[in-house]
Design an enzyme around this catalytic site. Structure first.
Site: not given
Length: 262
Positions: A154, A158
């Site tokens: 990600h 995040k």
């Protein structure tokens, strides 16, 4: 017509949700909640999201959401308890995509589901939820003689790891392999890989929207099931689909599988 309020409306997912709602003839934006510290309070939520005037201002006052049918919340763990209380107080259907929730948060969702329809999912992508089913099927067949690893990637912003989707995949695999032996990353002299162990690895960098791969590694062969998201719109469309599903439903905990017919 389903009237939807977005909690955390000025965030990355909040703006994407507003964009998707503006394109859906069955929905309209009815509220846009933000924290009292948000510098964009008072501005039109559609303008902030880049889709033009929607006639709904960013507000920190929950009362501005009272006329909506469904609340969608992808905000943050820190705001969750406040948001679930608002949804329960106004008796509104509540769709939650916030990840990193802890046991007490899920208990709060269970409590809320006694008075409102509630749906939490770690991922609202149709493809990801199909992936979960495929991994479950593969694990049942490959439960003997195959080592299994989860790798997720990600963007650098995040906050939680592993991702909610990776945790869901892990739950499926633990059930199939009948094991609690899980290792999160490896370092140093780790020794021979134990039979039945599940590896979980998180990559963070750049603007990666979300990649998930489950590898079943046997002797002489390897099977990989991968899902890659290239746009947050994938998750937003799934969440709006869930909001339309939940509108008018009786109070209880619903699942994304019910929404998608899986």
């Amino acid at each position: 017509m389903v009237t939807i309020a977005i909690m955390g409306a000025a965030g990355r997912m909040g703006r994407t949700l507003i964009q998707v709602i503006s394109q859906d003839p069955q929905c309209r934006l009815g509220g846009a909640l933000e924290s009292s510290q948000c510098a964009l309070l008072g501005q039109d939520a559609g303008v902030v999201a880049g889709v033009g005037t929607q006639g709904v201002s960013l507000s920190s006052d929950p009362d501005d959401l009272s006329a909506c049918d469904v609340f969608i919340d992808f905000s943050s763990v820190e705001a969750f308890e406040h948001h679930v209380e608002i949804a329960s107080r106004f008796k509104k259907a509540y769709v939650v995509g916030t990840t990193g929730l802890r046991e007490e948060h899920f208990k709060a969702l269970d409590e809320a589901s006694k008075v409102i329809p509630v749906l939490w999912a770690p991922n609202f992508s149709v493809g990801v939820n199909l992936m979960v089913k495929l991994v479950q099927m593969a694990a049942e067949v490959l439960s003997s003689g195959f080592d299994v690893e989860i790798v997720e990637a990600h963007h650098r912003l995040k906050k939680d790891a592993p991702s909610g989707t990776a945790v869901k995949l892990l739950e499926v695999l633990k059930e199939a392999y009948k094991t609690e032996d899980v290792i999160y990353g490896r370092s140093g002299i780790t020794g021979e890989r134990p039979q039945g162990q599940i590896g979980v690895h998180a990559v963070r960098g750049g603007d990666i929207v979300g990649d998930h791969t489950v590898s079943f590694c046997g002797i002489g062969e390897r099977i990989e099931i991968t899902h890659r998201a290239s746009s947050r719109e994938t998750f937003a469309r799934g969440a709006v689909r869930a909001a339309k599903f939940l509108a008018g439903k009786p109070a209880k905990r619903y699942t994304i599988e019910e929404v998608l017919g899986l």
